[in-house]
Write an enzyme that holds these catalytic residues in place. Structure first.
Site, PDB file in Angstrom:
ATOM      1  CE  LYS A  69       5.758   6.012  -7.585  1.00 58.54           C
ATOM      2  NZ  LYS A  69       5.504   6.168  -6.044  1.00 58.54           N
TER       3      LYS A  69
ATOM      4  N   GLY B 187       8.235   8.796   2.625  1.00 63.60           N
ATOM      5  CA  GLY B 187       8.281   8.309   3.885  1.00 63.60           C
ATOM      6  C   GLY B 187       8.916   9.344   5.054  1.00 63.60           C
TER       7      GLY B 187
ATOM      8  CB  THR C 260       4.629   6.968   4.842  1.00 67.35           C
ATOM      9  OG1 THR C 260       5.368   6.276   3.796  1.00 67.35           O
ATOM     10  CG2 THR C 260       5.045   6.556   6.413  1.00 67.35           C
TER      11      THR C 260
END
Lengths: 67, 257
Positions: free
Chosen positions: B100, B161, B210
């Site tokens: 990634k 997040g 998250t």
């Protein structure tokens, strides 16, 4: 022999140390880590014969939690 | 539905949910959440070993890379060269080729630096990596990354997040329609319905960290996300009814007594 490992100076290490011997000395499991020496990846298959030299800069990394 | 697998760079995944491994109370909780989520791919970060504490628990002791695909990320890298250096090391740990790429910019919004992301993607592809790329929800950049040979396009739904949900469904849908490789919403999901929305837009998967790790009960939320992704995928494949302006009775009006 002196090495810089993960940004920290390590002095008084025995000369003629291989990567494998250093990892054993540091008590680190080969399977879970990777080593870079002077900006070059050290292939795991060569840990046993990769001789370290005075002043080498090593990075020893592993995986931690991340997103 | 049995054959409806996520395929990235020739690798087959049974789940369309990818989860992160950051922000959990500990690795044991992370492993339990992974189990509940049904995911078979996790993102991981590459960092220096704390050599003064060799006995500290390691992620690989809790999540077995032989059973779950590790997707090493480039979090913390700000240049293409840093990303290549980091992922070459990641590859050496266990031969991972699927990675990634994320090149971030300002900590306030953690938006990808797209100029550097494009450059880094090229370097990584030239180095033989299969690159799943975190990117802005801009269809023009998404097209450029696909043309370059990225293995998956991963636009943000909202800032990393933030848990704000899919902020720009129009752009996500545009990217889905134009892209042949998998499109995976990466970042921004806050709760189950957000994941479902992403899947209903036709995305091939959702990546989140998250939303699970910071839920009051991460394991229950992981299970909710598993169902949310499946629900969204099935609804997308089923094809929703058209929206209408006025009511349309479900019980026939003919034959009333």
């Amino acid at each position: 022999m002196n090495l810089v490992i993960n940004g920290e100076e390590h002095t008084g290490l025995p000369a003629g140390l291989t990567v494998a011997a250093l990892l054993k000395h540091l008590n680190l499991p080969e399977r879970k880590i990777a080593v870079e020496r002077n900006l070059q990846v050290v292939p795991k298959s060569t840990f046993g014969k990769a001789l370290l030299s005075d002043g080498d800069r090593l990075e020893i990394i592993h995986f931690i939690g991340g997103g | 539905m049995a054959s409806d697998k996520l395929i990235v760079a020739g690798r087959e995944f049974s789940s369309r949910l990818i989860i992160g491994t950051g922000k959990y109370k500990d690795y044991a909780q992370n492993a339990a959440a992974l189990e509940a989520s049904g995911a078979d791919m996790v993102t991981v970060a590459v960092r220096r070993v704390n050599i003064s504490k060799p006995d500290e628990p390691m992620l690989m002791d809790f999540i077995d890379p032989a059973k779950v695909t590790y997707l090493p990320n480039t979090a913390g890298c700000f240049t293409g060269e840093d990303a290549v250096r980091t992922l070459r090391l990641a590859k050496e740990v266990g031969g991972w080729n699927l990675v990634k790429l994320e090149v971030l910019s300002d900590p306030k919004h953690l938006y990808p630096d797209m100029e550097e992301t494009l450059r880094a993607a090229k370097l990584l592809i030239d180095d033989g990596f299969d690159v799943m790329v975190y990117c802005s929800d801009d269809p023009v950049f998404a097209r450029k990354l696909e043309d370059m040979g990225c293995a998956a396009i991963m636009p943000l739904g909202a800032p990393i997040g933030s848990g704000l949900g899919i902020q720009n469904p129009v752009n996500i849908r545009l990217i889905v329609e134009q892209t042949k490789v998998p499109v995976i919403v990466d970042a921004g999901v806050g709760t189950a319905s957000d994941a479902t929305v992403a899947m209903e837009l036709g995305c091939d998967g959702v990546l989140m960290n998250t939303a699970i790790a910071e839920a009051k009960d991460p394991i229950q939320m992981a299970r909710a996300m598993k169902h949310a992704v499946i629900a969204g995928r099935e609804a997308y494949l089923a094809g929703r009814m058209p929206r209408k302006k006025y009511a349309d009775p479900s019980s026939p009006l003919a034959g009333l007594i």
